[in-house]
Write a protein that holds these residues in place. Structure first.
Motif, PDB file in Angstrom:
ATOM      1  N   ASP A 217      -2.007  -9.086   2.889  1.00  0.00           N
ATOM      2  CA  ASP A 217      -1.064  -8.125   2.333  1.00  0.00           C
ATOM      3  C   ASP A 217       0.312  -8.787   2.263  1.00  0.00           C
ATOM      4  O   ASP A 217       0.579  -9.764   2.965  1.00  0.00           O
ATOM      5  CB  ASP A 217      -1.006  -6.897   3.252  1.00  0.00           C
ATOM      6  CG  ASP A 217      -0.178  -5.791   2.636  1.00  0.00           C
ATOM      7  OD1 ASP A 217      -0.750  -5.038   1.825  1.00  0.00           O
ATOM      8  OD2 ASP A 217       1.038  -5.699   2.921  1.00  0.00           O
ATOM      9  N   LEU A 218       1.177  -8.192   1.446  1.00  0.00           N
ATOM     10  CA  LEU A 218       2.553  -8.694   1.330  1.00  0.00           C
ATOM     11  C   LEU A 218       3.228  -8.767   2.700  1.00  0.00           C
ATOM     12  O   LEU A 218       4.049  -9.653   2.947  1.00  0.00           O
ATOM     13  CB  LEU A 218       3.332  -7.761   0.383  1.00  0.00           C
ATOM     14  CG  LEU A 218       4.791  -8.084   0.123  1.00  0.00           C
ATOM     15  CD1 LEU A 218       4.961  -9.461  -0.484  1.00  0.00           C
ATOM     16  CD2 LEU A 218       5.416  -7.043  -0.793  1.00  0.00           C
ATOM     17  N   LEU A 219       2.852  -7.845   3.594  1.00  0.00           N
ATOM     18  CA  LEU A 219       3.475  -7.836   4.923  1.00  0.00           C
ATOM     19  C   LEU A 219       3.236  -9.141   5.673  1.00  0.00           C
ATOM     20  O   LEU A 219       4.005  -9.507   6.554  1.00  0.00           O
ATOM     21  CB  LEU A 219       2.926  -6.668   5.764  1.00  0.00           C
ATOM     22  CG  LEU A 219       3.345  -5.271   5.312  1.00  0.00           C
ATOM     23  CD1 LEU A 219       2.633  -4.211   6.127  1.00  0.00           C
ATOM     24  CD2 LEU A 219       4.862  -5.126   5.424  1.00  0.00           C
ATOM     25  N   LEU A 256       3.281  -1.254  -5.926  1.00  0.00           N
ATOM     26  CA  LEU A 256       4.351  -1.266  -4.921  1.00  0.00           C
ATOM     27  C   LEU A 256       5.683  -0.909  -5.573  1.00  0.00           C
ATOM     28  O   LEU A 256       5.938  -1.319  -6.718  1.00  0.00           O
ATOM     29  CB  LEU A 256       4.473  -2.668  -4.311  1.00  0.00           C
ATOM     30  CG  LEU A 256       3.383  -3.134  -3.351  1.00  0.00           C
ATOM     31  CD1 LEU A 256       3.554  -4.617  -3.040  1.00  0.00           C
ATOM     32  CD2 LEU A 256       3.402  -2.326  -2.060  1.00  0.00           C
ATOM     33  N   ARG A 259      11.457  -2.409  -4.627  1.00  0.00           N
ATOM     34  CA  ARG A 259      12.213  -3.051  -3.543  1.00  0.00           C
ATOM     35  C   ARG A 259      11.344  -4.030  -2.725  1.00  0.00           C
ATOM     36  O   ARG A 259      11.858  -4.977  -2.140  1.00  0.00           O
ATOM     37  CB  ARG A 259      12.859  -2.005  -2.622  1.00  0.00           C
ATOM     38  CG  ARG A 259      11.877  -1.146  -1.883  1.00  0.00           C
ATOM     39  CD  ARG A 259      12.557  -0.160  -0.930  1.00  0.00           C
ATOM     40  NE  ARG A 259      11.564   0.572  -0.173  1.00  0.00           N
ATOM     41  CZ  ARG A 259      10.841   1.580  -0.642  1.00  0.00           C
ATOM     42  NH1 ARG A 259      11.028   1.984  -1.893  1.00  0.00           N
ATOM     43  NH2 ARG A 259       9.945   2.179   0.117  1.00  0.00           N
ATOM     44  N   TYR A 260      10.015  -3.820  -2.735  1.00  0.00           N
ATOM     45  CA  TYR A 260       9.141  -4.723  -1.974  1.00  0.00           C
ATOM     46  C   TYR A 260       9.182  -6.154  -2.519  1.00  0.00           C
ATOM     47  O   TYR A 260       9.010  -7.108  -1.791  1.00  0.00           O
ATOM     48  CB  TYR A 260       7.683  -4.223  -2.005  1.00  0.00           C
ATOM     49  CG  TYR A 260       7.448  -3.070  -1.076  1.00  0.00           C
ATOM     50  CD1 TYR A 260       6.844  -3.261   0.159  1.00  0.00           C
ATOM     51  CD2 TYR A 260       7.857  -1.789  -1.426  1.00  0.00           C
ATOM     52  CE1 TYR A 260       6.639  -2.192   1.025  1.00  0.00           C
ATOM     53  CE2 TYR A 260       7.658  -0.716  -0.573  1.00  0.00           C
ATOM     54  CZ  TYR A 260       7.053  -0.930   0.650  1.00  0.00           C
ATOM     55  OH  TYR A 260       6.867   0.113   1.499  1.00  0.00           O
ATOM     56  N   SER A 263      11.486  -8.951  -1.211  1.00  0.00           N
ATOM     57  CA  SER A 263      11.195  -9.701   0.014  1.00  0.00           C
ATOM     58  C   SER A 263      10.293 -10.919  -0.213  1.00  0.00           C
ATOM     59  O   SER A 263       9.958 -11.619   0.735  1.00  0.00           O
ATOM     60  CB  SER A 263      10.548  -8.775   1.047  1.00  0.00           C
ATOM     61  OG  SER A 263       9.253  -8.414   0.584  1.00  0.00           O
TER      62      SER A 263
END
Ligand code: SAM
Length: 419
Positions: A217-219, A256, A259-260, A263
């Motif tokens: 995931d992007l996280l 998404l 704003r994601y 990052s």
């Protein structure tokens, strides 16, 4: 009309360059097939969405797309009613008017290329050997969200002996070697010069030679940085899951909020000598504003060229009318440059001049699947073997790293047949 030299090149590379015009037609199947040795993409699986086309017997060159006159008059009436466009709509219209002459010129060139259009009619059947593959479907997006995700393993079967130093991943394979690796949050590499096959939950996947994927995931994208390490990438292709009201899209993959994307660690992924950033963008004016005013500035990326992807049917006609305001037959590919040292490199101005307003035409594949653009872009990067990465990828390429929450999506063996 046709340049006879372009067709053999097209049949070999999948790219047809139109003489006297900044336009190219791409057959993604031919182009992607250059990544594989023993496997070939199945054209009918690639071109799975059926676009009404003319019968094969009709001469393609005679087909000129027509428009339903009723539709035209409905649109004209609606336009009269909506004379008062708001500021965002005016800006969208200005952007469209800027693109329009290039799109129309490219499309006219395609309509004149009778030899190419004859080939286009058989794109779906080209060299097809039907494999009746009724494999199950794995949702990597869903599995990746489970607490068990770090424990999922896949088996890679290597067929090739050659030992290679990969993109920072493991190396040194033997003939017939099987390797068990973590499927998620792990840089998995096929560092041999032959295709490898992976097995995961009863499904099979084809991994092109010299390629890697990182599924997360992007996280967790920050874990990718130490895995791919220095010196970074010359080309970073990004196709973000932009939000879209369409329920259809929501079923295909998660989206998404803008704003994601701020990052994304572009500065850490960029090569120390700078990187070209290629960003796919739909027509929504809101996204264009966001990219210009927030995204590119926050990444430290300078815009250098705008390319268009014009979607056509196998008979050469446009997917929909060019001037439909809420549904355009084209999307954008914005090119930017990231540079730590603020150098104005000569190749960049060349690349900007050469590629700005280029129109890439292709018959679309599955939902939101973009045509491969590396051959068009890499030729301008002054490096023999540019290091390339795709973010939010759903497939792999020879020589590339693919990152996203489902980079194996189109690698499933049902999308291929064996040579
Ligand atoms: N370029 C791809 C192609 O040509 O097939 C299409 C990419 S699609 C527009 C966006 C991708 O981003 C989808 O595969 C989606 O699942 C993925 N995605 C959505 N949310 C994500 C997240 N939080 N982390 C990683 N990937 C995500």
């Amino acid at each position: 009309s046709d340049d006879p030299n372009n067709l053999p090149e097209f049949l070999e590379s999948g790219i047809y360059r139109f003489p006297y015009s900044n336009a190219a037609f791409i057959d993604p199947v031919r182009s992607l097939n250059r990544s594989y040795r023993r496997f070939k993409l199945s054209p009918s699986a690639y071109y799975c969405r059926s676009f009404p086309s003319v019968p094969d017997t009709q001469d393609a060159a005679e087909v000129v797309p027509t428009e339903n006159p009723k539709k035209r008059s409905r649109r004209a009436k609606k336009k009269k009613k909506d004379v008062a466009l708001n500021e965002r709509e005016r800006e969208a219209d200005r952007r469209h008017q800027e693109a329009r002459p290039f799109l129309a010129k490219a499309h006219e060139a395609l309509l004149r290329a009778s030899e190419l259009r004859r080939c286009m009619l058989s794109l779906r059947r080209n060299g097809e050997i039907d494999s009746a593959d009724d494999q199950e479907k794995v949702s990597f997006v869903e599995l990746g969200l489970l607490w068990q995700a770090p424990f999922y393993e896949m088996t890679i079967n290597f067929a090739q002996q050659e030992k290679r130093v990969g993109n920072g991943g493991e190396s040194g394979n033997r003939v017939g070697e099987k390797r068990v690796v973590n499927a998620f949050s792990n840089l998995v590499c096929n560092d041999t010069s032959d295709d490898a096959e992976a097995e995961f939950l009863n499904c099979r996947y084809v991994l092109p030679r010299d390629s890697c994927f990182y599924m997360s995931d992007l996280l967790q994208i920050h874990n990718l940085i130490p895995a791919v390490a220095e010196p970074g990438f010359h080309l970073i292709v990004i196709d973000p899951p932009w939000e879209n009201a369409s329920a259809h899209q929501k079923l295909r993959y998660p989206t998404l909020p803008n704003r994601y994307f701020l990052s994304l660690p572009i500065n850490e992924l960029a090569h120390r000598e700078g990187a070209i950033v290629a960003l796919w963008l739909t027509n929504r004016e809101k996204f264009h504003r966001f990219v210009e005013k927030e995204l590119f500035p926050s990444w430290g990326v300078k815009h250098i060229a705008t390319l268009y992807w014009l979607k056509v049917k196998p008979d050469g006609s446009l997917l929909c009318n060019l001037d439909l305001s809420h549904h355009r037959p084209y999307e954008y590919l914005l090119l930017g440059h990231y540079d730590n040292e603020g150098k104005d490199l000569e190749y960049l101005s060349q690349l900007g001049n050469k590629l700005d307003k280029t129109v890439i035409m292709s018959v679309p594949g599955d939902y939101s699947r973009k045509p491969p653009v590396e051959d068009l872009l890499c030729q301008y990067i002054p490096c023999k073997e540019p290091r390339c990465i795709e973010l939010f990828a759903r497939e792999m390429r020879h020589g590339w790293i693919s990152w996203g929450n489902e980079p194996l999506h189109f690698q499933q063996s049902k999308y291929f047949h064996k040579e």
